[in-house]
Design an enzyme around this catalytic site. Sequence first.
Site, mmCIF file in Angstrom:
data_model
loop_
_atom_site.group_PDB
_atom_site.id
_atom_site.type_symbol
_atom_site.label_atom_id
_atom_site.label_comp_id
_atom_site.label_asym_id
_atom_site.label_seq_id
_atom_site.Cartn_x
_atom_site.Cartn_y
_atom_site.Cartn_z
ATOM 1 N N THR A 115 0.798 -1.217 0.000
ATOM 2 C CA THR A 115 0.000 0.000 0.000
ATOM 3 C C THR A 115 0.838 1.278 0.000
ATOM 4 O O THR A 115 0.444 2.266 -0.610
ATOM 5 C CB THR A 115 -0.973 0.032 1.190
ATOM 6 O OG1 THR A 115 -0.219 -0.079 2.412
ATOM 7 C CG2 THR A 115 -1.978 -1.095 1.103
ATOM 8 N N CYS A 116 1.979 1.278 0.651
ATOM 9 C CA CYS A 116 2.807 2.494 0.679
ATOM 10 C C CYS A 116 3.357 2.823 -0.700
ATOM 11 O O CYS A 116 3.496 3.990 -1.059
ATOM 12 C CB CYS A 116 3.957 2.342 1.666
ATOM 13 S SG CYS A 116 3.404 2.284 3.371
#
Length: 148
Positions: A115-116
């Site tokens: 997700t980052c």
Amino acid sequence: MTGAIDDKLLAFLKGFHELIPQKNAAIFNAEELRDAMSGMPTIHVEALKQTAIYVNYVGDDVVIQWFWEVLESFEHSDKAKFLGFVTGTQRVPSDGLELTIVRSGATNRLPAGHTCAKQLDLPRYSTKEQLRDKLLKAIQGCDRFCFG
């Protein structure tokens, strides 16, 4: 009841207007402001495709073609789960999404989302059906644990 939360509401508004001046916030209705702050509700697969970055894949690779066909075939709820899997939010960021798709892992593994980095680790599956099955398992598993 309103008086009991006046101080908290004023503190929130003060902080909010430090980020978005009142004159700028006033041009939005509630839905537009929500979308600007938390992302767009509509997921356009073609727009994602146009901005995608590939690592150890190319855009015309059969696995990538299958991936986009599978994603396009998903119901809105599964598209939202996919976004959550790769971004941490089930809405498209208001400034768009640049998804990175990385070829990785053995075909018996599920795809992985980071997700980052807004990244999908996608193994080189041998069939479109296998890709669909593994992707659905991955995003539905994440939905139970990440957004449940």
